[in-house]
Scaffold this active site. Structure first.
Site, PDB file in Angstrom:
ATOM      1  N   GLU A 260       8.977   6.669 -11.465  1.00 54.19           N
ATOM      2  CA  GLU A 260       7.646   6.503 -11.161  1.00 54.19           C
ATOM      3  C   GLU A 260       7.244   6.231  -9.929  1.00 54.19           C
ATOM      4  O   GLU A 260       7.567   5.158  -9.181  1.00 54.19           O
ATOM      5  CB  GLU A 260       7.337   5.216 -12.084  1.00 54.19           C
ATOM      6  CG  GLU A 260       7.577   4.969 -13.401  1.00 54.19           C
ATOM      7  CD  GLU A 260       6.877   6.156 -14.433  1.00 54.19           C
ATOM      8  OE1 GLU A 260       5.782   6.400 -13.971  1.00 54.19           O
ATOM      9  OE2 GLU A 260       7.108   6.231 -15.484  1.00 54.19           O
ATOM     10  N   CYS A 294      -0.466   2.022  -7.965  1.00 56.12           N
ATOM     11  CA  CYS A 294      -0.120   3.513  -7.752  1.00 56.12           C
ATOM     12  C   CYS A 294      -1.097   4.437  -8.337  1.00 56.12           C
ATOM     13  O   CYS A 294      -1.260   5.428  -7.881  1.00 56.12           O
ATOM     14  CB  CYS A 294       1.345   3.720  -8.596  1.00 56.12           C
ATOM     15  SG  CYS A 294       1.160   3.063 -10.565  1.00 56.12           S
TER      16      CYS A 294
HETATM   17  P1  NAP Z   1       8.978   1.206  -1.733  1.00 56.56           P
HETATM   18  O1  NAP Z   1       9.225   1.283  -0.437  1.00 56.56           O
HETATM   19  O2  NAP Z   1       9.670   2.798  -2.255  1.00 56.56           O
HETATM   20  O3  NAP Z   1       9.861   0.130  -2.763  1.00 56.56           O
HETATM   21  C1  NAP Z   1      10.091   0.254  -3.894  1.00 56.56           C
HETATM   22  C2  NAP Z   1      11.652  -0.334  -4.165  1.00 56.56           C
HETATM   23  O4  NAP Z   1      12.689   0.480  -3.901  1.00 56.56           O
HETATM   24  C3  NAP Z   1      11.847  -1.627  -3.547  1.00 56.56           C
HETATM   25  O5  NAP Z   1      12.510  -2.719  -4.401  1.00 56.56           O
HETATM   26  C4  NAP Z   1      12.555  -1.272  -2.535  1.00 56.56           C
HETATM   27  O6  NAP Z   1      13.223  -2.297  -1.552  1.00 56.56           O
HETATM   28  C5  NAP Z   1      13.406  -0.138  -2.976  1.00 56.56           C
HETATM   29  N1  NAP Z   1      13.773   0.912  -1.872  1.00 56.56           N
HETATM   30  C6  NAP Z   1      13.299   1.012  -0.643  1.00 56.56           C
HETATM   31  N2  NAP Z   1      13.753   1.983  -0.182  1.00 56.56           N
HETATM   32  C7  NAP Z   1      14.878   2.418  -0.840  1.00 56.56           C
HETATM   33  C8  NAP Z   1      15.799   3.487  -0.938  1.00 56.56           C
HETATM   34  N3  NAP Z   1      15.812   4.464   0.249  1.00 56.56           N
HETATM   35  N4  NAP Z   1      16.710   3.652  -1.901  1.00 56.56           N
HETATM   36  C9  NAP Z   1      16.547   2.836  -2.974  1.00 56.56           C
HETATM   37  N5  NAP Z   1      15.864   1.776  -3.119  1.00 56.56           N
HETATM   38  C10 NAP Z   1      14.818   1.726  -2.170  1.00 56.56           C
HETATM   39  O7  NAP Z   1       7.926   1.532  -2.445  1.00 56.56           O
HETATM   40  P2  NAP Z   1       6.621   0.173  -2.347  1.00 56.56           P
HETATM   41  O8  NAP Z   1       6.177   0.145  -0.986  1.00 56.56           O
HETATM   42  O9  NAP Z   1       7.392  -1.110  -2.832  1.00 56.56           O
HETATM   43  O10 NAP Z   1       5.484   0.659  -3.336  1.00 56.56           O
HETATM   44  C11 NAP Z   1       4.533   1.424  -2.848  1.00 56.56           C
HETATM   45  C12 NAP Z   1       4.829   2.810  -3.654  1.00 56.56           C
HETATM   46  O11 NAP Z   1       5.031   2.890  -4.948  1.00 56.56           O
HETATM   47  C13 NAP Z   1       3.406   3.753  -3.469  1.00 56.56           C
HETATM   48  O12 NAP Z   1       3.723   4.828  -3.227  1.00 56.56           O
HETATM   49  C14 NAP Z   1       3.151   3.470  -4.984  1.00 56.56           C
HETATM   50  O13 NAP Z   1       2.341   4.673  -5.248  1.00 56.56           O
HETATM   51  C15 NAP Z   1       4.209   3.468  -5.718  1.00 56.56           C
HETATM   52  N6  NAP Z   1       4.232   2.996  -7.179  1.00 56.56           N
HETATM   53  C16 NAP Z   1       4.478   3.817  -7.884  1.00 56.56           C
HETATM   54  C17 NAP Z   1       4.084   3.395  -9.365  1.00 56.56           C
HETATM   55  C18 NAP Z   1       4.101   4.284 -10.519  1.00 56.56           C
HETATM   56  O14 NAP Z   1       4.484   3.933 -11.762  1.00 56.56           O
HETATM   57  N7  NAP Z   1       4.387   5.667 -10.419  1.00 56.56           N
HETATM   58  C19 NAP Z   1       3.807   1.907  -9.423  1.00 56.56           C
HETATM   59  C20 NAP Z   1       3.876   1.140  -8.395  1.00 56.56           C
HETATM   60  C21 NAP Z   1       4.004   1.594  -7.132  1.00 56.56           C
HETATM   61  P3  NAP Z   1      12.850  -3.157  -0.530  1.00 56.56           P
HETATM   62  O15 NAP Z   1      11.518  -4.103  -0.963  1.00 56.56           O
HETATM   63  O16 NAP Z   1      13.821  -4.023  -0.084  1.00 56.56           O
HETATM   64  O17 NAP Z   1      12.589  -2.218   0.563  1.00 56.56           O
END
Ligand code: NAP
Ligand code: MG
Length: 489
Positions: A260, A294
């Site tokens: 997602e 999101c």
């Molecule tokens: P993110 O930086 O990708 O982080 C999400 C999760 O992944 C966190 O637990 C993060 O850990 C971990 N993570 C980060 N880099 C990673 C890597 N290289 N490999 C594996 N895991 C990793 O996203 P965010 O900043 O929290 O959230 C914002 C984004 O999520 C936006 O783009 C939003 O649109 C999207 N989102 C999508 C949905 C959907 O349902 N489609 C819902 C909510 C959010 P750390 O916190 O330790 O970095």
């Protein structure tokens, strides 16, 4: 303001039912973004810690799946009761670490307790297998086949900061209900309520080895999870960048990935739109959780005949938004998840202004607080009009000449999560909805209309697979065909 180190409290991870620190004792600090106050620390898991949680989950899955379904469902119903009992504590903790208003966090937990989670459990009881039709092929008339559904095994759930209750529960509940075990990795900014919720599964009676939570940086813990051959599925919600990394890393083991991801959703306002409805939905969609959703509308494609009026009314509407400390009542919006996130949004606003846009409302930042910001004169050539997702309460307004132009701009993005059409003409609105390259369209409403029944996911770079009561049970199980040779007359 990073203060209060003297009141240090150390929250632990839970691995196989035991509360543990990282093997090397390293920790990550957790702050309240609204006040800058230190709240707690969580362990920064080592590779060995993550490995242990996963191999424990591999063993735990066999034990948990060996329990009859009706008993597993009773245990999960007990979890729902515990969640209800602890809802205020969970909502308060979330408001501190993540900064969404308390009332909204509480409403999220209550909605899960009353509607969403019982829904998953009901459907799980009726998640049937299949049989083939006897006698369909010559030479196989006496054979009979059943197709049963089995759990995948260990499912790693990687959770973002922005909607941890909903995202976590809609992965954990169906995963456990269908007999999988879970290893949870929360966002580093928002790990505390997630640890509390994970521990409630064990308190409810889930096999302790089948539920673990490991804290630590996404880059490190995410890599150790993604490359571990004992992980059968990764259910990830977060950015497209991290999702793509996970798919690459886990491909060596052909691990199933459920993704997602990010979005840059279009909110199309036709010339015949009810503008009061349009600005109300725009405001809800983009100020809820300080725009960190999101599927919130992120590009406003407004017909030129009503664009000035829409912008004026939107600014009036935004002036009424009450911003404040998330733990205080009577507010509509808290701050962003961190000062870093707010600075990043300000930089994206600055970038858009450097490309020719104008700030017509807001733009001010104080710490992690960002005033809702309206950008006018945005054109389709600018980055924000295509692939630059601003995860903040920012309204880039693009004036369009026609429905055709609105659709062209809406689809000129690598993302395809959700979208909105505001119009009084249903025939035209449906026609537009049918042409949008997104997994969801809301007519006369903002785009994150939440209904756990509908398959939620993304087209294009917004995701892989669908989440929801209709879909997750299929995704978290696999089909096995068992053939009985020569047992029929
Ligand atoms: P993110 O930086 O990708 O982080 C999400 C999760 O992944 C966190 O637990 C993060 O850990 C971990 N993570 C980060 N880099 C990673 C890597 N290289 N490999 C594996 N895991 C990793 O996203 P965010 O900043 O929290 O959230 C914002 C984004 O999520 C936006 O783009 C939003 O649109 C999207 N989102 C999508 C949905 C959907 O349902 N489609 C819902 C909510 C959010 P750390 O916190 O330790 O970095
Ligand atoms: Mg992040």
């Amino acid at each position: 303001m990073k203060n209060d180190r003297r009141r240090i409290r150390i929250m632990k991870m839970t691995i196989g039912g035991k509360k543990v620190d990282a093997r090397n004792g390293k920790t990550i600090d957790v702050y309240c973004p609204a006040t800058g106050e230190f709240i707690n620390t969580v362990p920064a898991a080592t590779e060995e810690d993550v490995k242990e949680a996963i191999s424990m989950a591999k063993r735990g899955q066999k034990i948990w799946n060996g329990i009859q379904l009706h008993k597993r469902l009773s245990i999960l119903r007990r979890f729902i009761k515990l969640l209800d009992k602890n809802k205020e504590k969970i909502a308060r903790t979330l408001s501190m670490e993540q900064a969404r208003p308390y009332a909204q966090n509480l409403a999220d937990v209550i909605n899960n307790v009353e509607n969403t989670l019982p829904g998953y459990l009901d459907v799980c009881r009726h998640h049937y297998g299949k049989t083939t039709t006897p006698g369909a092929y010559e030479g196989k008339e006496h054979d009979f086949q059943v197709i049963v559904r089995e759990p995948l095994g260990v499912i790693a759930t990687i959770i973002p900061f922005n909607s941890p209750v909903n995202v976590f529960l809609k992965k954990a509940i169906p995963a456990l209900a269908t007999g999988n075990s879970i290893v949870v990795k929360p966002a580093s900014d928002v790990p505390l309520a997630m640890i509390m919720m994970t521990d409630l599964f064990i308190e409810a009676g889930v096999t302790p080895e089948a539920v673990s939570i490991v804290t630590g940086s996404g880059e490190a813990v995410g890599r150790w999870i993604s490359t571990n051959p004992e992980v059968a599925g990764i259910s990830f919600t977060g950015s497209t960048r991290a999702g793509s990394d996970i798919i690459k890393m886990s491909s060596v083991n052909i691990t199933r990935c459920f993704m997602e991801l990010g979005g840059n959703d279009a909110f199309i306002v036709r010339e015949d739109a009810d503008l009061d409805l349009a600005v109300k939905e725009a405001r809800i969609g983009r100020t809820f959780n300080a725009g960190q959703i999101c599927a919130s509308p992120k590009r406003y494609l407004v017909n030129k005949k009503v664009c000035k009026e829409f912008t004026k009314k939107l600014i009036e509407e935004l002036k009424k938004v009450k911003i404040g400390n998330p733990l205080e009542g009577g507010i509509d919006m808290g701050c962003m998840v961190s000062e870093k996130a707010a600075v990043n949004a300000v930089n994206q606003i600055g970038h858009t202004v450097s490309q020719g846009a104008r700030i017509v409302y807001g733009g001010e930042r104080e710490g992690a607080f960002l005033i809702p910001t309206v950008l006018a004169d945005v054109t389709k050539e600018m980055d924000v009009a295509t692939d630059m997702e601003i995860f903040a309460p920012v309204f880039p307004i693009i004036e369009v000449d026609s429905d055709e132009e609105a659709i062209e701009i809406a689809n000129a993005s690598v993302y395809g999560l959700s979208g909105s059409v505001i119009s009084c003409n249903m025939k035209e609105a449906i026609h537009i909805a049918n042409q949008m390259d997104t997994a969801q369209v809301v007519i006369n409403g903002q785009g994150f209309y939440g209904n756990p029944e509908i398959p939620f996911g993304g087209y294009k770079k917004s995701g892989l697979g669908r989440e929801g009561i209709m879909s997750t049970m299929d995704e978290f199980t696999q089909e096995k065909a068992i053939t009985f040779r020569d047992i029929l007359y």
